[in-house]
Scaffold this active site. Sequence first.
Site, PDB file in Angstrom:
ATOM      1  N   HIS A  74       1.016  -1.312   0.629  1.00  0.00           N
ATOM      2  CA  HIS A  74       0.190  -0.110   0.232  1.00  0.00           C
ATOM      3  C   HIS A  74       1.163   1.376  -0.405  1.00  0.00           C
ATOM      4  O   HIS A  74       2.214   1.209   0.667  1.00  0.00           O
ATOM      5  CB  HIS A  74      -1.063  -0.073   0.771  1.00  0.00           C
ATOM      6  CG  HIS A  74      -1.017  -0.376   2.854  1.00  0.00           C
ATOM      7  ND1 HIS A  74      -0.157   0.630   3.378  1.00  0.00           N
ATOM      8  CD2 HIS A  74      -0.234  -0.815   3.206  1.00  0.00           C
ATOM      9  CE1 HIS A  74       0.265   1.139   4.551  1.00  0.00           C
ATOM     10  NE2 HIS A  74      -0.048  -0.612   4.774  1.00  0.00           N
ATOM     11  N   ASP A 111       6.290   0.844   6.650  1.00  0.00           N
ATOM     12  CA  ASP A 111       4.613   0.894   6.615  1.00  0.00           C
ATOM     13  C   ASP A 111       4.500   1.617   5.847  1.00  0.00           C
ATOM     14  O   ASP A 111       3.833   3.020   6.263  1.00  0.00           O
ATOM     15  CB  ASP A 111       3.361   0.494   7.945  1.00  0.00           C
ATOM     16  CG  ASP A 111       2.820   0.153   7.822  1.00  0.00           C
ATOM     17  OD1 ASP A 111       2.178  -0.147   6.472  1.00  0.00           O
ATOM     18  OD2 ASP A 111       1.984   0.055   8.876  1.00  0.00           O
ATOM     19  N   GLU A 126      -4.985   1.742   2.752  1.00  0.00           N
ATOM     20  CA  GLU A 126      -5.370   0.807   3.711  1.00  0.00           C
ATOM     21  C   GLU A 126      -5.302   0.660   4.852  1.00  0.00           C
ATOM     22  O   GLU A 126      -6.203  -0.036   5.809  1.00  0.00           O
ATOM     23  CB  GLU A 126      -3.242  -0.272   3.023  1.00  0.00           C
ATOM     24  CG  GLU A 126      -4.357  -1.419   3.172  1.00  0.00           C
ATOM     25  CD  GLU A 126      -3.383  -1.765   5.435  1.00  0.00           C
ATOM     26  OE1 GLU A 126      -4.192  -2.744   6.044  1.00  0.00           O
ATOM     27  OE2 GLU A 126      -2.404  -0.785   6.198  1.00  0.00           O
ATOM     28  N   GLU A 127      -4.237   1.988   5.425  1.00  0.00           N
ATOM     29  CA  GLU A 127      -4.544   2.199   6.869  1.00  0.00           C
ATOM     30  C   GLU A 127      -6.026   2.574   7.027  1.00  0.00           C
ATOM     31  O   GLU A 127      -6.424   2.589   8.222  1.00  0.00           O
ATOM     32  CB  GLU A 127      -3.427   3.192   7.551  1.00  0.00           C
ATOM     33  CG  GLU A 127      -2.225   3.150   7.247  1.00  0.00           C
ATOM     34  CD  GLU A 127      -1.090   1.750   7.673  1.00  0.00           C
ATOM     35  OE1 GLU A 127      -1.989   1.017   8.718  1.00  0.00           O
ATOM     36  OE2 GLU A 127      -0.282   1.557   7.730  1.00  0.00           O
ATOM     37  N   ASP A 148       3.668  -6.308   3.679  1.00  0.00           N
ATOM     38  CA  ASP A 148       3.228  -5.735   4.534  1.00  0.00           C
ATOM     39  C   ASP A 148       3.404  -5.548   5.738  1.00  0.00           C
ATOM     40  O   ASP A 148       2.704  -5.091   6.472  1.00  0.00           O
ATOM     41  CB  ASP A 148       1.505  -5.224   4.385  1.00  0.00           C
ATOM     42  CG  ASP A 148       1.106  -3.900   4.831  1.00  0.00           C
ATOM     43  OD1 ASP A 148       1.706  -2.893   5.104  1.00  0.00           O
ATOM     44  OD2 ASP A 148       0.025  -3.674   4.825  1.00  0.00           O
ATOM     45  N   HIS A 150       4.169   2.346  12.857  1.00  0.00           N
ATOM     46  CA  HIS A 150       3.319   3.555  13.256  1.00  0.00           C
ATOM     47  C   HIS A 150       3.888   4.594  13.971  1.00  0.00           C
ATOM     48  O   HIS A 150       2.585   4.983  14.338  1.00  0.00           O
ATOM     49  CB  HIS A 150       1.665   3.007  13.500  1.00  0.00           C
ATOM     50  CG  HIS A 150       0.630   2.462  12.642  1.00  0.00           C
ATOM     51  ND1 HIS A 150      -0.025   1.064  12.792  1.00  0.00           N
ATOM     52  CD2 HIS A 150       1.363   1.657  11.662  1.00  0.00           C
ATOM     53  CE1 HIS A 150      -0.534   0.702  11.585  1.00  0.00           C
ATOM     54  NE2 HIS A 150       0.657   0.696  10.686  1.00  0.00           N
TER      55      HIS A 150
END
Lengths: 537, 537
Positions: A336, A348, A382-383, A410, A494
């Site tokens: 993503h 990420d 995606e997130e 991912d 994250h």
Amino acid sequence: MSTSYSPVVGGDGSSRLDPREARQPLLPSLDRPASPRFLQDRFRRPYQLRQYVMPCIGVSFLALFLFLTVNSTLHPPPVGPGRRTALELATGNILSDLQGDSIVWDRLAEMTDLFGPRISGGESLERSIDWMMTMMTQEDNLMVWTEKVQVDVWERNEESLELLLPSRPPVPLPMLGLGGSVATAGGNGSIEAEVLVVQDVEELMKLGNETISGKIVLFDDDNWKHYGDSVKSRVYGAREAERFGAVGVLVRSVTPFSLGVPHAGSMLGANIPAAAITVEDSQYIRRVWERHGKADHSASPFAHLFEIPKGATSRNIIAEIPGRSRPEDIIVLGGHIDSWDVGTGAMDDAAGFFAAWHALRAISHLKEPPLRTIRVVGWVAEERGQFGAKAYAKKHAAEIPHHIFAMESDTGVFQPWGLSVTGSEEAVDYLSAAGQHYLGHIGAGNITSSDSSGADVAPLCQEGVPCASFLSLDPITQESPLDSGLDGYFYYHHTRADTVAALKPKELALASAAMGIWAYLVAEMVQSLPRDDKADA
Amino acid sequence: MSTSYSPVVGGDGSSRLDPREARQPLLPSLDRPASPRFLQDRFRRPYQLRQYVMPCIGVSFLALFLFLTVNSTLHPPPVGPGRRTALELATGNILSDLQGDSIVWDRLAEMTDLFGPRISGGESLERSIDWMMTMMTQEDNLMVWTEKVQVDVWERNEESLELLLPSRPPVPLPMLGLGGSVATAGGNGSIEAEVLVVQDVEELMKLGNETISGKIVLFDDDNWKHYGDSVKSRVYGAREAERFGAVGVLVRSVTPFSLGVPHAGSMLGANIPAAAITVEDSQYIRRVWERHGKADHSASPFAHLFEIPKGATSRNIIAEIPGRSRPEDIIVLGGHIDSWDVGTGAMDDAAGFFAAWHALRAISHLKEPPLRTIRVVGWVAEERGQFGAKAYAKKHAAEIPHHIFAMESDTGVFQPWGLSVTGSEEAVDYLSAAGQHYLGHIGAGNITSSDSSGADVAPLCQEGVPCASFLSLDPITQESPLDSGLDGYFYYHHTRADTVAALKPKELALASAAMGIWAYLVAEMVQSLPRDDKADA
Ligand SMILES: [Zn+2]
Ligand SMILES: [Zn+2]
């Protein structure tokens, strides 16, 4: 459940003369590749076979001759006889195209340095997409286009959190409002309330309204097993706490190791605000709470955090090399292209997309295109809820029966290990044999099977497409992902620490090559990788 | 240079009948303990001894009898014959007093939770000192007092840093103004200037005024070897850059591993402001700089950072148990009680002082006081320039000739390993023998020798007092400090992640016991630990 397979084929591409196998060429006929079922038995019951074959170790020369003749159809059997050499050549070229070149890391660094993190709906995501499109078309001469995706917008504004204690001045706590969280009092107010500490949603459920009502609930889940387990408080916490009258939610950051940085992430919808705090501060508040019987006040947790109440349009990126003889059959790989709004989302998941992109680039340098179409997808949003994945599956619905394989990266791109496969046993077995043969020598050919797929390929897997998650060694311990549970990835996940500094040029290059080789092997099979009948039904 | 010794004595306190040793009791006379010189030979040349003794392995019963009789005087020889059992009893009691009790960690958590970090001159330091004094007197019944120390005050106020790039909105970078840094333009202004990236002071020196003048210099030392090497840019960078006309200094945080958090620390005086940024951001700026040939602007690096131009009064904490027969002889152990203003300074260095304090508490529970005085010192204002250590040395100048041993813990309190000793070879040898015997069974009896001492005991070592730094295993890798260079400690050092969460109750208890045992052993020696003649001269 996860299964791993022992290698039976030598990692250097040559076949070892294993006595177990000397008898087996007699079983399948010469004119078709070995059936996956047969391969499955070979891989699953080595010890039974060994017992059976060992007494006959004085094998006849006739059997040996037959073995050598037909061995190439057997393990691994991506295509019919005679193709072995061409396959080895092509996969070797993909590897040498990327190995020793830092282009993947250099480009990843450049893009993330230029534009920063790429939250859905934000300007920097669109500028990053433009930059990637330019590179893919003008530099790499790839066939590329974008497809519009309607995405939700959620934007972080100023936010702050203070712990009010009698013993010291207000303690500012680093925080990250959870993705999708509402703001305090419409975006202008603040909350000041006692904190109630619980382990997880389960413990919350045991308490009543009178205990929870009016409180800020802190979920301090101190029992890290793996991400999927620990993330539950973050995802469900606010929704459940709201039912009991809580006014806000704090969540211990979901990570096995902390150096004082909060981890962002999404939550399910609730009408009370929710934020992640650091592991250290979560433990701190729990200690204060346990020591004094009650928690002290947490103030202004989410001042000015708000959601813009409208959507925006973003884009999936699609690049492909049409197949030379079965262009309608499609192998998908990707990652993503959006990220959270902290750090730069280099790990990420820009790395996942960049690895797939440069795998395609290396394949485009081969003498001829692969038998089937290889398509790279950069899923957006995606997130924020897999908007790109859903849009892709919708737009390409008619093509899904022709999707042969869908591979997603991912969970970080480090030293490549192999794949976690969701699909039929036959697909697992085929990939296991092919991986050991063509990627075993770089340690990247391992296969485990799993019931759950990656988030972006999920809409395809649900339709029976064999799916895979690309896995690396743990970046901290260098353990296999089966041993580490990807813990090292979650150190950075994250957070502000998710930058290109978390990635290594050599590993990224090797992983990109491994992704390309997996895709190429499936693209070249004589018979297509078997679909999952259970999912089809 | 560092030396480590192989254990010769069994870790359980009993003597192994090593053939090497069976002949040795004949050498020293029965009425005095073995000389340190003799022990040194025993420990340094085990293989030569083995070759000599092996032919005679059929040792006579007479020799064996003599060996058993005199062995207790030999290794280790802290005191004369007959004292072995009492020493073993006492050190065993110190260990069992602390082992399995979480009191050290619990109290450390409570104090740091209550008052937060303890920067010199700040209110929270004074409140922490009051809290410790109350606990030590009222709860622990120790003899405690404080001694005034005049300290410098340096206070952080609002500070911020932004990177200005053409490709994205201003990037806020986490930062920590260095301890002692001046503010920008008297505390109200800001600086906006191009950044110049250099590796270290050495590289800076090769550039001229025209290159450096008007720039913000970033020291991006990417070659971590150990703290003492990497810290040079932070300490000397601003002073040197100022000489060439730089307007500000940024320093890559001094750590072998980063998750996006800046590390504070002190600098030598300069009239331009200086701050630490994260490893990730330092690499980021270097990449931008290398890519575009010049650095982009760094804005407002230190708005509102200022130094209050006056001193303050703080306190050293002194607690002691007077010796039962040589009260004028003093064994000192301790740590510093101030910290930086980020995190809570639980690791650096409340843990060091708490370990020493609770070691004294355990010794106070013994049936009788030690032969010599054991004194615990909590030095204040170490981070701002060892004000407490200097004040202690000045106030106790007349006593320094009677300081037998000074042990400091300021590199984290984790699984105890042993001591790094600065002093005469005789002192090193004695401690090595004693450590293996009394602390070998918990892995805490190792000795290495070093030319440099800890900062707070330095004024004593310089006067010839044998000194030691208390060392633990690496908290991340569990390696010996000789192998890890204490890297794991520096993950947390001077950051927001330095909280009690970085420490483990069991390790803290065991380390506290080990500190107590070291101090007790030296306090009980018949002859005092030899001073360092070179330092005396
Ligand atoms: Zn992701
Ligand atoms: Zn310190």
